[in-house]
Every structure is written in C-alpha cells, then in structure tokens.
Design an enzyme around this catalytic site. Sequence first.
Site, mmCIF file in Angstrom:
data_model
loop_
_atom_site.group_PDB
_atom_site.id
_atom_site.type_symbol
_atom_site.label_atom_id
_atom_site.label_comp_id
_atom_site.label_asym_id
_atom_site.label_seq_id
_atom_site.Cartn_x
_atom_site.Cartn_y
_atom_site.Cartn_z
ATOM 1 N N ARG B 102 0.777 -1.730 0.318
ATOM 2 C CA ARG B 102 -0.425 0.083 -0.051
ATOM 3 C C ARG B 102 1.067 1.298 0.272
ATOM 4 O O ARG B 102 1.902 1.121 -0.004
ATOM 5 C CB ARG B 102 -1.203 0.232 1.211
ATOM 6 C CG ARG B 102 -0.154 -0.255 2.437
ATOM 7 C CD ARG B 102 -1.287 0.237 3.964
ATOM 8 N NE ARG B 102 -0.166 -0.318 5.406
ATOM 9 C CZ ARG B 102 -1.133 0.099 6.494
ATOM 10 N NH1 ARG B 102 -2.247 0.267 6.124
ATOM 11 N NH2 ARG B 102 -0.518 -0.015 7.463
ATOM 12 N N CYS B 106 3.712 8.332 -5.600
ATOM 13 C CA CYS B 106 4.478 9.610 -4.448
ATOM 14 C C CYS B 106 3.509 10.867 -4.691
ATOM 15 O O CYS B 106 2.711 11.331 -5.364
ATOM 16 C CB CYS B 106 5.160 10.342 -6.064
ATOM 17 S SG CYS B 106 5.977 11.595 -5.872
ATOM 18 N N ASN B 140 -4.814 7.455 4.741
ATOM 19 C CA ASN B 140 -4.146 6.600 5.666
ATOM 20 C C ASN B 140 -2.704 6.814 5.923
ATOM 21 O O ASN B 140 -2.027 6.281 5.045
ATOM 22 C CB ASN B 140 -4.386 5.546 5.462
ATOM 23 C CG ASN B 140 -4.669 4.417 6.602
ATOM 24 O OD1 ASN B 140 -5.875 4.511 7.515
ATOM 25 N ND2 ASN B 140 -4.152 3.445 6.723
ATOM 26 N N GLU B 141 -2.824 7.114 7.416
ATOM 27 C CA GLU B 141 -1.433 6.749 7.988
ATOM 28 C C GLU B 141 -0.466 7.925 7.022
ATOM 29 O O GLU B 141 0.585 7.179 6.671
ATOM 30 C CB GLU B 141 -0.479 5.572 8.217
ATOM 31 C CG GLU B 141 -2.124 5.132 9.137
ATOM 32 C CD GLU B 141 -2.036 4.078 10.279
ATOM 33 O OE1 GLU B 141 -1.076 3.229 9.350
ATOM 34 O OE2 GLU B 141 -1.801 3.674 10.968
ATOM 35 N N CYS B 150 10.575 10.783 -1.150
ATOM 36 C CA CYS B 150 10.510 9.684 -2.541
ATOM 37 C C CYS B 150 11.263 10.734 -3.650
ATOM 38 O O CYS B 150 11.798 12.126 -3.527
ATOM 39 C CB CYS B 150 9.322 9.885 -3.206
ATOM 40 S SG CYS B 150 8.655 9.472 -5.590
ATOM 41 N N CYS B 152 11.666 10.340 -7.077
ATOM 42 C CA CYS B 152 11.812 10.815 -8.750
ATOM 43 C C CYS B 152 11.522 11.532 -9.350
ATOM 44 O O CYS B 152 12.024 12.314 -8.472
ATOM 45 C CB CYS B 152 10.599 9.922 -8.659
ATOM 46 S SG CYS B 152 9.023 11.051 -8.766
ATOM 47 N N GLU B 312 -7.517 4.439 15.732
ATOM 48 C CA GLU B 312 -7.213 3.100 15.933
ATOM 49 C C GLU B 312 -6.756 3.026 17.111
ATOM 50 O O GLU B 312 -5.548 3.502 17.583
ATOM 51 C CB GLU B 312 -6.400 2.875 14.385
ATOM 52 C CG GLU B 312 -6.662 3.158 12.703
ATOM 53 C CD GLU B 312 -5.832 2.330 11.853
ATOM 54 O OE1 GLU B 312 -4.793 1.764 12.822
ATOM 55 O OE2 GLU B 312 -5.861 3.086 11.182
ATOM 56 N N TRP B 320 2.676 -6.618 13.337
ATOM 57 C CA TRP B 320 3.622 -5.555 12.607
ATOM 58 C C TRP B 320 4.827 -5.673 13.462
ATOM 59 O O TRP B 320 6.179 -4.931 13.079
ATOM 60 C CB TRP B 320 3.017 -4.572 12.257
ATOM 61 C CG TRP B 320 2.791 -3.432 13.038
ATOM 62 C CD1 TRP B 320 0.952 -3.485 13.206
ATOM 63 C CD2 TRP B 320 2.891 -2.574 13.817
ATOM 64 N NE1 TRP B 320 0.706 -2.561 13.861
ATOM 65 C CE2 TRP B 320 1.757 -1.989 14.491
ATOM 66 C CE3 TRP B 320 4.449 -2.684 14.499
ATOM 67 C CZ2 TRP B 320 2.035 -1.171 15.911
ATOM 68 C CZ3 TRP B 320 4.436 -1.293 15.495
ATOM 69 C CH2 TRP B 320 3.405 -0.595 15.489
ATOM 70 N N HIS B 363 -3.476 -9.297 12.918
ATOM 71 C CA HIS B 363 -3.833 -8.437 14.271
ATOM 72 C C HIS B 363 -5.755 -8.617 14.334
ATOM 73 O O HIS B 363 -6.735 -8.785 14.043
ATOM 74 C CB HIS B 363 -4.364 -7.043 13.459
ATOM 75 C CG HIS B 363 -4.417 -5.832 13.532
ATOM 76 N ND1 HIS B 363 -5.042 -5.914 14.526
ATOM 77 C CD2 HIS B 363 -3.053 -4.771 13.883
ATOM 78 C CE1 HIS B 363 -4.482 -4.818 15.197
ATOM 79 N NE2 HIS B 363 -3.568 -3.871 15.057
#
Lengths: 645, 645, 645
Positions: B102, B106, B140-141, B150, B152, B312, B320, B363
């Site tokens: 996930r 970029c 998300n996060e 990144c 690139c 959460e 994890w 989880h």
Amino acid sequence: MLGVCYYPEHWPRERWSEDARRMRELGLAYVRVGEFAWALLEPEPGRLDWAWLDEAVAVLAQAGLKVVLGTPTATPPKWLVDRYPEILPVDREGRRRRFGGRRHYCFSSPVYHEETRRIVTLLGERYGKHPAVAGFQTDNEYGCHGTVRCYCERCQDAFRKWLEERYGSIDVLNEAWGTVFWSQRYRTFQEVELPNLTVAEANPSHLLDYYRFASEQVRRYNRLQVEILRAHAPGKFVTHNFMGFFTDLNPFPLGEDLDFASWDSYPLGFTDLMPLPEEEKLRYARTGHPDVAAFHHDLYRAVGRGRFWVMEQQPGPVNWAPHNPNPAPGMVRLWTWEALAHGAEVVSYFRWRQVPFAQEQMHAGLHRPDYAPDAAFFEVQRVVEELGALSLPPPGQAPVALVYDPEAPWVYEVQPHGAEWNYLALVFLFYSVARRLGLDVDIVPPGAALQGYRLVLVPSLPIVREKALNAFREADGIVLFGPRSGSKNENFHIPQGLPPGPLQALLPLKVVRVESLPPGLREEVEGPWGRFSSGLWREWVETDLSPLLRFADGLGALFRAGRYLYLAAWPSPELLGALLVGLAQEGGLSPKPLPSGLRLRWRGHLVFAFNYGPEEVVLPVPSGVRFRLGGPRLSPYEVAVWEEG
Amino acid sequence: MLGVCYYPEHWPRERWSEDARRMRELGLAYVRVGEFAWALLEPEPGRLDWAWLDEAVAVLAQAGLKVVLGTPTATPPKWLVDRYPEILPVDREGRRRRFGGRRHYCFSSPVYHEETRRIVTLLGERYGKHPAVAGFQTDNEYGCHGTVRCYCERCQDAFRKWLEERYGSIDVLNEAWGTVFWSQRYRTFQEVELPNLTVAEANPSHLLDYYRFASEQVRRYNRLQVEILRAHAPGKFVTHNFMGFFTDLNPFPLGEDLDFASWDSYPLGFTDLMPLPEEEKLRYARTGHPDVAAFHHDLYRAVGRGRFWVMEQQPGPVNWAPHNPNPAPGMVRLWTWEALAHGAEVVSYFRWRQVPFAQEQMHAGLHRPDYAPDAAFFEVQRVVEELGALSLPPPGQAPVALVYDPEAPWVYEVQPHGAEWNYLALVFLFYSVARRLGLDVDIVPPGAALQGYRLVLVPSLPIVREKALNAFREADGIVLFGPRSGSKNENFHIPQGLPPGPLQALLPLKVVRVESLPPGLREEVEGPWGRFSSGLWREWVETDLSPLLRFADGLGALFRAGRYLYLAAWPSPELLGALLVGLAQEGGLSPKPLPSGLRLRWRGHLVFAFNYGPEEVVLPVPSGVRFRLGGPRLSPYEVAVWEEG
Amino acid sequence: MLGVCYYPEHWPRERWSEDARRMRELGLAYVRVGEFAWALLEPEPGRLDWAWLDEAVAVLAQAGLKVVLGTPTATPPKWLVDRYPEILPVDREGRRRRFGGRRHYCFSSPVYHEETRRIVTLLGERYGKHPAVAGFQTDNEYGCHGTVRCYCERCQDAFRKWLEERYGSIDVLNEAWGTVFWSQRYRTFQEVELPNLTVAEANPSHLLDYYRFASEQVRRYNRLQVEILRAHAPGKFVTHNFMGFFTDLNPFPLGEDLDFASWDSYPLGFTDLMPLPEEEKLRYARTGHPDVAAFHHDLYRAVGRGRFWVMEQQPGPVNWAPHNPNPAPGMVRLWTWEALAHGAEVVSYFRWRQVPFAQEQMHAGLHRPDYAPDAAFFEVQRVVEELGALSLPPPGQAPVALVYDPEAPWVYEVQPHGAEWNYLALVFLFYSVARRLGLDVDIVPPGAALQGYRLVLVPSLPIVREKALNAFREADGIVLFGPRSGSKNENFHIPQGLPPGPLQALLPLKVVRVESLPPGLREEVEGPWGRFSSGLWREWVETDLSPLLRFADGLGALFRAGRYLYLAAWPSPELLGALLVGLAQEGGLSPKPLPSGLRLRWRGHLVFAFNYGPEEVVLPVPSGVRFRLGGPRLSPYEVAVWEEG
C-alpha cells in the site's frame, strides 16, 4: 614547522589579511589552500576566475607565509558533471552515484583525465612559478568514501586493457586465474567483466587483479597531475595527503611520484572506528590510542621515502566519527610533538577556523566560527614556543623494521577464511606490542632493504616476491614471520610445495593445514617464555625443525631456522610481547615494558615521551638525565624530551 | 465516545446488519469505513460501483451509527498504476517500487493529484451530504512505510520549483546552503538534484530543505483532498489519522487544515520498537510504556488545536512489530481511559473483527475471525458502562508545556554528530520524567503561546525563529532549554555569535564547543540537587553566569538567567528528575515522584490514575476523596478516577 | 560403499591414472566427475571437446571405479551468457546479476531450458550407455547462493501462467489471496507482478504462491534433465545433491523424479551457521552438533524414498563458513559411520585433492594440494578396513516419525509474527530432544503413511491437507502437534473455525489467540512432569479438554484427546524432553537420556554409538553385549557398534 589549512573562499575578503597576520604571529609557516575550489576558479565552463585566489595568495605571501596549493579535482563542479555524466562513479551495487558530496568521479574516465589535465595545467601555469607557492597537493584524500573501486563501463574497458597488458594472451590469464574451475574460462579479454554482482563469490585472482588495477588507476591519475605540475612548477614540491587505516590504495608506488608523503591525522576519529576492546576504546576516547598516530607517521614516512608531513592535524572534536569527543587538554600539543618525534617536517592543522555551514560545520578548528581562538590555538602557541627552544636532529633508522604489505589487505579481503581475520589488526598488534616495549619501529614495504635492523617483524606477507625474499636473505637481524606468510603466489594460488612458498628457502617447513576459529575458541600454547592463549587462526606445520612453542596437542606453534622464525598462529598480545622481549634482547636491544599509556620515541639523541593515559607515570630514565622538556614525572597527556646520555 | 474501524467489503453482506446491530448494542457511536476501497469502488477505470458502499452506509445508519468515511487514496488500484507507472515512488536507493502493498504513490505526481481529485470528488459528491456520514478521513497514515520522501523525477521537478519559490535567485540558495564548500555551487535551479546517492554525505542545508519540501508536499496533497471534501460536504468534519513515533512528516501545518487530528495508538507495538533499556522493555511488554500513548495524545491534541480522536486503538496483539505480545488483561480498557483522560473525543478500535486473510490477518480485533467476541470486546463493554456513569468535564490547560519541534528530528537526522543522539528519545525523556512527577504536560509547537504555564520544557530546539523567541519572552513560567537549542539558523548554519543563537537574548551565554560521547563514557555533574551521571552529549559554555551544575572538571552544565535555564548536557533521568522537582516547586506546583508504573492525569476536576505496573500501588490521595471509579489501592492494569477536592 | 569427488580437468593428465590407482587402492568405489565442466566440454559455441572426459572416464574405468557423471548446467560458460544475457537471474533488489561465480541462471528461462536440453542430450548420448558410468547427478546444489527465487521478466511471465493454471480464473485468485484487502484486486493474470520491491509487505498468499512456483520451477527444470538422461541412459541412476539447512526448495517432489537423493554434508560449516547457544557452538565447533548430520540423513532418506547417498562429505576445514575449524581427529571416520548407520548407500568425499587455485582453494580434500595424503585420507583407510569386517543389514523403520513440512518455512518466512520464530529451529529442537533420549527418528513429509510408528512428532504443520489428516487418523501411535499446526489453509487464510483447522477433527479445541514474545520474556508452565519455562510463542486455547500443562495464569499449554496431543507453546528443551519421555514410555519405548555428546542409531540388529563430546562416555549397554567395533567405554570422537541382544 607548523602550518594550517585555510579556505579563504569561505570567509569575507576583508578578513583575509587579519587572518594572515595572525597565522604569522602564531608562528605558522605554511598555509594549504585551494583544494575543492574548482567551481570558484571556473564558475562557468571555460570562464576562469583567478582574481580571488591571486589575492588570497598575495595576502598570505605578504604576511610571510608559504602556500601549499591544492589541485581542485576532488570536487568537479556541477556543470562539468552535467556535461559529462560518465565521470560519475558506479558503485559495487551497480548504482551510478550522484553529484552533491565530493570525490564524485571515476579514476578511469578519459573525459575526466582530459578535464583534469586542463584545470591542473591552468593552475600550474598561473602559480607554478609564484614565489610564495612552496608546492602543490594533488587532489585530496584519494579513495575517501570508497572511491578507489568503481564499477562503470570505462573501468571495465580499462581493466580489460590492463589485463591484456599484464597477461598478453587470454590463455595465460585463464591459467593464472584457474578459470578451469567452475567453467569460468574466457575466450577473449573482451569477455572479462568487473567482479561485482556475481551470484556466488567471484574468482579470487580476478578480484585481486581488479583491486590491483583500481589502485594503479589512482596512481596513473595522480601521475597525470604530478607531470603537469613538475612541468610548470620547477623546484616546487608535489605531495598528496593520504588517509589513516585505508587500504584500498597502495600508497607506496604513488609515493614514488611525490616529493614526500602527507597524511591526515585524526586520532580520536580513528580510535572510535578501530576494532579495539571496549575498555581500551573508552580509555583512549579523548586521546586516541597511543599507537594510532605513531603507526601512520611511521607508515607514511616510508611512503615518502623518509619525508612526510601531517597535512591535516585534528585540532578538536571532528564531525565524521560515530562519536566525536573533545580531546583531553594538551592532546593537540602532544599529537604535534609525536608527529615531530617521528620525523614530520611540517604539522598542519585542519583548519584555521571552524566553518559554520555545509558538511563540515561540526569540525573544530584553531578558531571558533565566531573568530575567537579555540582551545587548540593555545596549545599550538605552546608548541611554537617549545619548538623555538629545541633544535630537532634528523631522525635515524629505528632498531626494528615492520614489513607492511599493501597487497595483503586485498588478499585477505578476498579470502579472509575467518571472519575476524583482519590484516590491519594483525599489523597493528605487532606494531603496538613492539612500541609498548619501548622499541622504535620503521615501517617498510616488502622488498625494502633490511640492513641495520636488529629485528624485522613480518606480521603476514601472503605473496613473497623475489625482491622481498632477497631482502630477508640480506637482513642482518632476526626476522619473525607471522601466519599466512608465503601462503599465496602472485596469481592467488596456494604455492606449489605449500606455504610458506618461497620462504621455505629460509625456513624448511610446510604449512599443511590451516583453520580459523570462532572468537570464544581459544587454545593454549606453551614454551620457554610461559603459557599463553591463542585463537582466531592456527596452522599445522610439517618440518624437521623442533618447535619453540607448542599447542596443547603437542604440535608446534613457533619454529626457528637460524635467524628466521615462523609463527603458526594469531598470537595474543601477551604471547607476542614475551616473544618480542626475547628476540629483541637477543638482537642486542633493551626492550622494557612501558606503562600502558606511555610511549617513547627517539629522534637522533633526543628521547620523547608521551603519556596517553589518565595516570601520571614515572619515566624509565637514569637519574641525572638532561630534560629539554618536562621532567621525569609525566602527568596525563604530557610530553617530555631528554637527551640520551 | 467510542467507535470502531470496519471493513464491510471483507465480510458477507448478510453479516452487515448483524454487525451493525451489535456495534450499537455495544455502545459504539462511530464507524470508520472505506479507506483502502478504491478497487472496490472503481473496479475498472471509470466504472464506479457505489452499490455496496451505499448499502453498507445505509445499514450502519439504520442501526443509529455515524459513519467516518475514508478516502481510498492510500491504495491506488492496479489498473491505475499500470496506466500511470510514474505514480510509483522511487526510494533512496533509486529503485522504483512496485504495486503489491500500500502507499505505492508519490506525493508529487501530477497524475496522481488528478486521479485523487477525481475519486475524492466522486466520493464527496455521493456522500458529502449523507446524514449518517459524520465526516471524512483523508487517505490513511501519510508517510507509513517510509513514503514521505520519494526520489523520482517528478519530485526533482517539484523540488526545483519549491527551491525557486523559497530562494528567488540561485545566488540566494548558494549563500543559504554554503555551496562555496566543496565546489557545490549551482548556476541554476535546474542544476539542483535530489540529495540521494551522493558519494560523500550531501550538503545538510540541501537535505533539510528536501525534508521540508517532502513534508510540505504531503500537506499540499492533503489539502487537495480537504478542499474537495469541504466543498462537497459542508458541515462535516475532515480529519487524518497520524502515526506514533513518526517524524518524517510535520503534522502541525497539516493539522491546521483539519477539523481535528486523529492518531493510531498501538502501545505494545511502539514499546517493542522504542529504544528503551532491556528491563523496561520486558516490564512493559504487555502494557506499553506508561508514557507512550499519553505522549501522543498530548502531541496530537496540539496538532488538532485542542481536539483529537484515537482513530485506531490496539485491541489485542498486533501483527507488525518484531514481537507481538497479548496485552495484559484490562489494558484495552486502561488505554481507552487514558485517551479520554487526555481529552480524546472518540476512541475507535481497530478493528471490529480480525480478518482471516491478507497482510493483517494476525492483527486482533474486537472479534475473532470466527465472529465470536474477543477479549477486548468485554473490556470495551466495561468502558461503555463506566462512561455512562461519568460525565467528563472539558480538559483544561496543563501546568507544564513541552515544546516539540517537528523540524528537530530532521536537523539531527542530517547531522546527529553522535550516533546515539535521537531527538525523540530526548523529548520522551523530558516528557516521561515530568509525568513521573505527576505533572500534566501540554505539548506545543515552537511559537505557540506559553502564557499560563508554570514550567516550559524545551528539550532541544535547534532552529529558534522569531515567533518562538517571542513566545519564550512572553512566557510567564520558568523555561528550561536542553542541549543544542539555538544551534542552527534557518539555513542550517551555526549562528553568528554561536549557539544558542537568538536565545542569547534570554540567556547571555555562548556554546563554544560540543562533543558526543560513546555509550560507556560517563561524566559526573554536581550541584545543589546532588551528584549525577551524564553522557552522550556535552557542551562548553562561555558566560558570566555562574553555573548551577558543574561537570567534574569544574565547568558549568546548567545555567540560569532569570526564569530561563540552559542545560549543556544530555541528562540522566535522575538528574532531570531532581531538576524538574526543583523548578516545578519554584513554579508553585507540587511534583511528587510516583511509583514507576503509575501515572496521573487531570481532566477538569477529575483525576485519573493508571497503573501500568505489575504491582499494586497505593494512590497518593488524601483520605476522604470521592472516587468515581476504583479506589485508593490500584491493582495492576487498573484505573481509578476521583474528584479533586 | 565409499566414493570421492574428482575434477580431472584441474590436474595434469599424467596424474590421472596414478590418482585412479590410488582411489582403487584406498577402497573407493565411486567417482563423481564432470559437473561444472561445461566450458571444457564446449569451449566454443557448438564445438564439443569430449576427448578429455572420454579419457578421464576410461582411466577411472580401467582402475575398476564407477563414474557418477554430473551435468554441467550449474555453470553456463561465458559465451553462452553473452549470447543470451536473459538467462542471468534478477535478485530481490531488482538487480540483474553477472557472470563470474556459479548458478548464474534463471530456472524459468526458455533459452536456458533449450541450452540445457542440448548439452544434457549430448552428454546422455555420449555416456548414457558407457559401462563405467553408474549414473548421473543433475546440475549441482539447486538453489545455492539464493538462486531458487529469481525476479526477472521470464519468471514474471511463467508465474502468471502458473497462477492461471492453478486458479483458472482471476476471480478465484482474488478470492484465494483476499485481494479485497488494500485494493489489491486484479482484473487479469497479466496484472499480477512478482512480489518484490513492494512499498509495504506483499500479500502473504501472493508470496507463498510465488515461493511454491519458484520451487516447482526447479523441479520442472530438473525433470527436463532427468527425462533426457532416462531416455539416453537406460538402467543408470539419476540423482541430485541437495544441501543442508536449505528451505527455499521443496526437495520431496524433486526426489520423486530421482532414483535416490543425495546430499552434501558439511557438519562444521553448518554448525558455525546454526542459531545455537554460544556455548554449544563452541563445544561442537570441531565435531559439528551431534544431530546436524543425522537430521539431514533422515531427511534425505525420506526425500529419496528410503535411498540416499552423501554425495559430498566434509574431509577437513571448509572454505565457506565464517569460521572454518579443523575437525577433531577421528571425525571424518565418525561422520562416515553416522551416515552409514542412517542408511547411506554411498559416502563420497569432497574432494580427492584440495585444488590450489580459484574460489575453493581453502577447502580441504583427502589429499593436500602437494599430492600428499591429508589427515582424512587415513581416517577413510580405517573406515574401509572396518567396513570390510562388518556387513550392514538393511535399515528398518524407526520407532518415531517426525513430520517435516517443506512449505512451513515459507509460511513462517512470509509471516513469522515473532522475530525469533524459525521453523527449522523448532524442528531441530524436536529432533534433537528425541535423539538425546536414544530414539531413532524417521523424517517424513506431511501425508506420508504413519503406521508402525509409536510416536509421531509434528513440530508445526501450518497447512494441514486431507492426505495428511488421513495419515494422522490412520497412525497407530501417539501424535504430538506443536504450535501453529493447522493455523493456515491452503490459501494462507486463518481457517474458518480457527486453528488448528482440520486437526479439530482429532483435537476438539480452538486456538483463539496467539502471541510472540521478546527473548527475555519467559513464562512458567507446570504439569505432572514438573515445572518448566517457556517463551517465544504462546497460544490461547478454547476447549472442553482439561489441560495437561498449564501456564502460570492457569490456562492450558498442552491438551490431549485420545492419542493426539496439542502443545500451545514453543517448549524449552527440558519441557519437551520430559514430555517425550512420558509419551515414548506410553508408546512402549524405552527412552533414556544420553550424555549430551552421545548419540545412538540402530541399523537392523546393529547399534551404533557416536561420541561427539570431548569427554569419554560409558555406553548404556548390558554387560556381555557383542561389540563389532569399539567397546563400552567410548573415547571422544569414537564410534562403537554392537549387536542388539
């Protein structure tokens, strides 16, 4: 004499003459400038701007200082890299590296050779005959940041040519490398690639040749610069500043092209990175290990064929080690005297002033970024005063020679056989044990003449060439060979007739098996000097000689034939110490175990003593000796000098 | 209030209404859905499938639940990545990463901005005015899996534009970065590259600007989403769920664009990964370190300008961390109360049910994969009951402020100078020592108003801007600055006049030298509060102030001018504890050292107590106090609440 | 029978007949030749040179030796790689690897399949009916140097086809992988990529399928060779030499295509690399851990369906481990006997003579590079003599079966959940504890018939298929399942109804939660056999069964239903030992704890004893027993054989 590294381009012009005045006032003689300045000298392709450097040199000259001018090739400007991206090196992982640090060039790049020729010629033309310019430094710290070995296409081309010159025919290469193994046979030199990214380990002869090639490419590149400078700067010296604990580059051939060698001495940074026992690391965190600077002085004195400078001397905390402690008070003075005791012609501090920006902003200098003098400044002042009162006789030959083989680290990097086997660690062990007995050591390359030495230490010499063998033959002292000596031939084969190969002419024995041991596995060895522990490496020897030391199973660990000894194990410091005491005494020397932090060094009739430890020590001197500096009780971090009776 | 994260798409439709009914029955109010669902919502390019989500929302709404709808941009579908491979990020090693996890995009990709605009607009149009939708979570996060930065081509383009906007002319950039060093001078913005794969370390100003840029790109990307949602969903909130111990992203500017902040609280996972002493790691392996959740509650309350959710909440073992223990019994309840005590508006558990497939199958959730309630379910039940009996007053201002600088981790990542220097560790030390004295702490960004605080802790603030300086000036409490505060200017230079730079207006002193020390090298510091050990970092200070603490060599370690103090070392917990006790008392507070596992927290007139330790503790309360939950003897993993007299 | 690996191409032709004569004289029967020789056999594309190999085989044949001919495909020549660069593998980092080592090919490459077909056909045609050729070895050590898993385009193509065959439709794959999670849904098989370089971890089902595919590609490749050889060499055997502690490849299916399995036994190298406690590592550094060779003998006997060879037996120090000690005196003999006791048909030493050049020059042989016999030579002589006096009965079935699941390492590599969870370590623990009780063990794959075993150990079997379940049903001994058994279904989902999934048919219990623990976190378990410590892994079980062992909190750690037991924790050796003693006794066996270095092994009526320890041990034999080798007091590194009364 003393000097300093100075970057006028980092400071306002109006500051320059004040800086120069204060350098002179402090008693400095030399100022190194200009390395890293390419983008300032040539801000646009072909547009040269000499004005600032002309002025800087003039200002320094006016103050009576002599200039050491660095060629700026360690830092090609961005426009140059953009024009010729091929000059960027490719690393072992196959990644082309980028502009943004320094040393971003490949030594084999024809374009970079051309550009180097252009800028060095321009520099030589402009300053080669300048009366204030004493000499030149080529580039800066060749090989720093792992740049000796590049894996680009140009290197591959050059390596193929190098192999063709070396072997003449591909059949000879196939034989030399043993390519019959694993179907590695080559039909043409064009088929040979660089030895990175192989699936299993590459052929060791291939790797060794590549390391030799890569080191020679640096020499070739340096010689390009030296030749231009010699042509344009008759009578000026040319040097290069080498690094500590760096083995990718063989410094000896390069040293032959220079007037003298220089090196950059950072005792605390090196000590933080050395594989020392934890307690020694902490003990010497603020002083540096007592042998770390000395070892390199002795090494680069050999590289410079008797002449060396410390081009960069640590003046305070550095910025690049994992931990960067402040030197204990007095250490900058002590390091300076240690360098001089070992024969340094000039000790030059890095740098005049801590620069408050960019990569090295946390590297201390003689001054703080706010222009105030820093602690080292006052220690240098003291050295200058003391130097004024002392005339230094020329350094003589040491009683002990240590043969340092620049190829050995490559051989053992290719095939360590034991994870902890480390050539530098073994050499440093021999060196340090000798120094702790109060013995001065000359470091010499294999093949150097060994006459006049009472004791010759050869910690390990895997490839023994004719010239080295002859030198051992003609040595008139005792010669001690360490493990794995003579264990490979020129092509990285086990010699016919087994190790120690050509040394069998001196020592009638065969090493028929070797082993490497995990750290916790120790064995006892015993002999006339006592009982010791050994580990890491052991050899099985077949011989008619009767061993001087035996392993617990009765087999021999040390053999002797005439004045030649062979040690078939990696010794503990205690074992080596006892052995060296015996051999030194036999050689007519008077080894005396020193307190752990104390070191001595002779320069002519003067004896220098250095206390690296945190405890006061009483010097081992006869009463009535004439002290020229300090006295018989040496405080921590103190120096004493007396005249030998 | 409580909530839960729910993925209807993972479960059979016939299960949805039963799930909704039970959520309601349990007493949950909010259900987060939809993030990660892009491929379900748009299974083919341009073919939208809203039916399932319409139904899911309807089912939840029908049960009386409110929906938090996530935008699905953290997981672009495969067809999108195949159509525009340029959206895939390039890592520091120069490798383009692939689809299959996930966050494979970029933040600078123009195409991905377009696609984001498209899908978020569609989502906003469809659900923006839905009565059951309470608000939205963007993506998300952000930054998870190291995706803030990144390398690139698009990032390079965007970075060049960003630099041009920041500096206007390349000369200004050259000056700001100090590119005179190592010939790094640029002629145009087009010459500047991203600072990865350099041969030596990149220029620190270059790196810092790149880290700033990368963080701002995330904010820019988030704002794109926020603006669309605000346009289509008037009156609905927009939030984002931040992470713990994550510093690549500056959350404060991003927080300004949100209605409130959320964060994802996994105390056991964080504790397994934190650099704690081994014995503390084991002691708190099943509870989480007592300050780890609290610290983030206080941090994200600041990011949300007083408002935050736990989006959460860990409900059992996670999947994890290197080690994933089961929480001690009662901990899910304790963590929930701790969040509420710190002012969380909603605590939302991740997740309703453990999913038996794919990456997160290990989880835990409130239910097991076989639909039976898991241990946490019953702890939530208990919280719901307890919550019903307790009305929570609004949280007030804490007596202590801790200034958390989101740029500081970048500065020290670029130049740690000492291998163990870690900004978060230092901040956490200050926070934890204050909490162990029973002091509530507000975390504030540099420049926030400091009025009303009795004590302001600034563990380290390398770059001190005008606004922050003014806030310190206008603070009415004692302000304690830690080491390296004021050590850099905006451009990553050592300030003229030396550190602490602008803070010299408050503290007339100069830091003239610093050092970093290896772990075993400790020094003693001594003063009115006793004799302590220090290590890791030390500074040398030049000042007319008389030190409150001295190193063994007599030099000062702590200085004070009026209500401002400067600590010139990395303190041990004992030293810092003694110091904070003194300062807090002077500030009119009543610090009391708590048992190691106990923590207190005030919310209005209610005092909460949490026992993270495995031993029963007796609460430091006057007799006769009115307990609203629990009592004066607190069993392991228990919570108590009483009314302050 | 004994054999040796020999590389005539490494030695002068004039040496060959002398070597052959001495092999025969020593008593060797088999000589392996030819693997790695492609470039010698085909020095130019299409130009074959058989002369040397014809002669070598003739010379060996003439001496009465039988030849095992290796296909040379592990080392494609440089010209082949240059012609088809696509055969070079791409590693997990996306880097195409280079020529220069060995195994530089991708198992999926169509071109390499073609080239393999060509060279193996040529080899089969020429030697398939040669009377001296006893059989063939395909390639060499498939998978060595991490080559099972390649990440090239050809592999991606082949993987997509493999998935299409496996799943038929993409919808089935989406369901099987749970791609609804994180929007990973695929629309076509063409969209699926290889699972490397993902930003977050890849989907576990995707990874597991890729590991299965990669292993099957090796089998497919091997079968290509086997089919050609069978066609051209009727009546000759075909084998392959597998490796120790290597799990990327499932050896069982590959074994089905062979006449028997072989493996390469390097006890010291393996012991240096195993995750053993430091003190055991040192204790067995010169002998190898007592179970390391035995374990693989038992494993590869199963792979060879009852038949195996040791194709390469360590004869002295090897070259490839971090540490390479010399074997204790007698160990080469002991290892040989241990192999024979476990049923090895042939033990073949690697190699006849240490080769003085190329990658393996530091690997010992039966002879030194100077042609003199090395230590192992004399130990082999002794074995030959002893073998002459002893006729070995066929090996029987052991009383204990251990189910070894070749997929389990892949499952746990994909999702270890706890950093220290290691399938091989758990299997080795079960094996070793059984062996220390004097129990012989047969290793069997899941699904193998279990009749006749008194005790079946299943250390962990994550995926329980129908066939395995039936085998457990039909077992007539006690069956002990370890943790995580039945924890995944075929598609890497948690089974509906929770773990142990299908095993619930035997054991009415549900594992409702699991946890992994950091190394220092230990728990006590207690039961009728005592009080023990456990750690690393724990499970929570819901059942009506009453536990046999309980954790400190009272919950069950061991359950039993009839003859099936389930262990809900990673046991300490002490716990497992006590448990196995009880179960073995119940099964009618007589387990007796042996001294730590002693091991026993039955072959028919003969009992073998091996002393791996440095202390003499007294054998647990009744007086009057008939010794065929040695006697009741066993010196270190000694072997004894007696007849069971």
